[in-house]
Design a protein around this motif. Structure first.
Motif, PDB file in Angstrom:
ATOM      1  N   ASN A 223      -4.086  -5.201   3.878  1.00 19.45           N
ATOM      2  CA  ASN A 223      -5.338  -5.507   3.188  1.00 19.45           C
ATOM      3  C   ASN A 223      -5.201  -6.482   2.019  1.00 19.45           C
ATOM      4  O   ASN A 223      -6.180  -6.789   1.374  1.00 19.45           O
ATOM      5  N   ASP A 224      -3.983  -6.914   1.708  1.00 19.12           N
ATOM      6  CA  ASP A 224      -3.937  -7.948   0.669  1.00 19.12           C
ATOM      7  C   ASP A 224      -2.940  -9.045   1.005  1.00 19.12           C
ATOM      8  O   ASP A 224      -2.279  -9.606   0.145  1.00 19.12           O
ATOM      9  N   ASN A 226      -2.352 -12.464   3.971  1.00 17.83           N
ATOM     10  CA  ASN A 226      -2.974 -13.248   5.030  1.00 17.83           C
ATOM     11  C   ASN A 226      -2.459 -12.845   6.401  1.00 17.83           C
ATOM     12  O   ASN A 226      -1.320 -12.421   6.567  1.00 17.83           O
ATOM     13  N   ASN A 248     -12.611 -11.348   7.067  1.00 15.42           N
ATOM     14  CA  ASN A 248     -12.890 -12.559   6.280  1.00 15.42           C
ATOM     15  C   ASN A 248     -12.233 -13.783   6.940  1.00 15.42           C
ATOM     16  O   ASN A 248     -11.463 -14.512   6.323  1.00 15.42           O
ATOM     17  N   ALA A 281      -8.121 -12.885   5.808  1.00 17.24           N
ATOM     18  CA  ALA A 281      -7.666 -12.335   4.527  1.00 17.24           C
ATOM     19  C   ALA A 281      -8.423 -11.032   4.271  1.00 17.24           C
ATOM     20  O   ALA A 281      -9.345 -10.982   3.464  1.00 17.24           O
ATOM     21  N   PRO A 282      -8.037  -9.968   4.996  1.00 15.15           N
ATOM     22  CA  PRO A 282      -8.761  -8.710   4.847  1.00 15.15           C
ATOM     23  C   PRO A 282      -8.580  -8.133   3.443  1.00 15.15           C
ATOM     24  O   PRO A 282      -7.492  -8.244   2.876  1.00 15.15           O
ATOM     25  N   ASP A 283      -9.650  -7.563   2.876  1.00 19.46           N
ATOM     26  CA  ASP A 283      -9.493  -7.005   1.536  1.00 19.46           C
ATOM     27  C   ASP A 283      -9.609  -5.485   1.527  1.00 19.46           C
ATOM     28  O   ASP A 283      -9.652  -4.863   0.481  1.00 19.46           O
ATOM     29  N   SER A 284      -9.685  -4.875   2.716  1.00 21.63           N
ATOM     30  CA  SER A 284      -9.634  -3.420   2.770  1.00 21.63           C
ATOM     31  C   SER A 284      -8.917  -3.013   4.053  1.00 21.63           C
ATOM     32  O   SER A 284      -8.791  -3.817   4.978  1.00 21.63           O
ATOM     33  N   ASP A 314      -3.207  -0.278   4.717  1.00 13.93           N
ATOM     34  CA  ASP A 314      -3.213  -0.353   3.262  1.00 13.93           C
ATOM     35  C   ASP A 314      -1.833  -0.820   2.812  1.00 13.93           C
ATOM     36  O   ASP A 314      -0.829  -0.173   3.109  1.00 13.93           O
TER      37      ASP A 314
END
Ligand SMILES: [Cu+2]
Length: 397
Positions: A223-224, A226, A248, A281-284, A314
């Motif tokens: 999640n953080d 690329n 994203n 670029a997932p943020d979760s 995660d």
């Protein structure tokens, strides 16, 4: 001891980087198991004698700037084959278009030479009566990795943690009968008249898999960090790729070139022969699916949908331990060597100073290996996890 280890690392490194010719073997007698349990006859590329040629063929990887030689050995009877390097800037002689380049006949070798140009995602395929030979299975992925390093899109581009390649195609089983596959072929002609059935594919594939077979394919990420997707279409239908919004996703390159303007989008259409690079670029953390629709190019009607699992984990726990995903001790190790792996599973290999494989296994958690019978010397334990490859030299006194 340090000098010895350096020498070993250099030896180890060169075995990995050596630019030996890439061997591809052309075969007309492949078999492919479809998702409905039926088997069809295929043509295809293999890398070893006796190996069933896969559909797609092996994925080839080269490094930007390398002088590449593909040694293509056609062991099949019937029409000749070639290797066309789709989208790659190579000279005409090495481009595999039969009447402009050369054909490789039964029991002949054909050598394709090129200097790997722009990093990116390409496709190779046979160019002899290509509508039939590509449908028959003679295609595969070719990735040119940038000289700056494996986890970069290109020099000055993006760094990424994970990557996945999806290569779309279809199969019409009516094209896999001998009446089509064993077509007449006259080497003096640049065009051929071959009677083929109307194209009505029943199978819609991603990396050669469909339906429940796709359970084996998962796009992974964290999640953080690329995630880089290489998407290619070598079928005769258009593909519409629908990404989960949590990815994203943005389209950053096309056909081996960075796009001048990146496009943030949840939907991407890929026409036959096209390749795209998508940076996510997932943020979760989440689990979802990428949807691949196959649409008729004339009518625009979607004939089929396939789904690929997406698993974004995660990064918290994973990244904390990522500096030392794998730890080995003691070193030097006399009677037993313990391998400790962080949160995930690691494929490990131990090779000796000659590069000979001593052990290959997978480890989760912590495992000790009895090394009393191992001759004295220096060894390298290399581990591969979803976070990358690590090399750990150790000594058996
Ligand atoms: Cu061919």
């Amino acid at each position: 001891m340090r000098a010895l280890l350096c020498i070993l690392l250099i030896c180890f490194g060169t075995t990995c980087l050596a630019q030996d010719p890439i061997q591809l073997i052309g075969r007309n007698t492949g078999e492919k198991l479809l998702s409905d349990g039926n088997e069809i006859r295929t043509f295809g590329f293999a890398q070893e004698i006796g190996e069933n040629p896969g559909v797609p063929g092996p994925s080839l990887e080269v490094i930007e700037g390398d002088s590449v030689v593909i040694d293509f050995w056609n062991i099949s009877q019937g029409a000749p084959h070639t290797i066309h390097l789709h989208g790659l800037d190579v000279d005409q002689q090495n481009d595999g278009v039969p009447h402009l380049s050369f054909e490789v006949h039964h029991m002949e070798h054909g050598f394709y030479r090129f200097k790997a140009p722009h990093p990116g995602t390409y496709v190779y395929h046979c160019h002899v009566v290509s509508s039939i030979h590509v449908q028959a299975g003679m295609f595969g992925l070719l990735i040119v990795r940038p000289a700056v390093g494996d986890n970069y899109t290109w020099e000055g581009g993006y760094n990424y943690w994970y990557e996945s390649s999806l290569l779309m195609s279809e199969i019409d089983t009516n094209w896999h009968h001998d009446s089509v596959l064993l077509h007449d072929y006259d080497t003096n002609m640049s065009h051929h008249h071959v009677r083929i059935p109307k194209y009505k594919p029943q199978h819609f594939l991603i990396n050669g898999l469909a339906e429940q077979q796709l359970d084996d394919l998962t796009i992974r990420g964290v999640n953080d960090g690329n995630l880089y997707l290489r998407l290619s279409n070598i079928g005769y239908f258009g593909n519409r790729i629908i990404f989960p919004s949590g990815l994203n996703a943005r389209v950053i390159d096309s056909d081996g070139r960075p796009l001048p303007v990146e496009e943030v989008t949840d939907t991407l259409e890929i026409l036959p022969g096209e390749r795209y690079g998508v940076l996510a670029a997932p943020d979760s953390a989440f689990m979802d699916e990428v949807i691949v629709q196959y649409f008729n190019l004339n009518t625009g009607i979607v004939l089929n949908e396939q789904y690929v699992n997406v698993n974004i984990e995660d990064a918290a726990g994973i990244k904390e331990s990522s500096k030392e995903v794998v730890r080995i001790y003691p070193n030097p190790a006399t009677s037993s060597l313990t391998v400790e792996v962080g949160l995930q599973e690691a494929e490990i290999q131990i090779v000796d100073s000659q590069g000979r494989l001593i052990l290959e296994t997978s480890v989760t958690g912590s495992e000790s290996f009895d090394i009393r019978n191992l001759p004295s010397g220096a060894y390298i334990l290399s581990s591969r996890t979803a976070l990358g490859i690590e090399n750990h030299p150790f000594i058996k006194p």
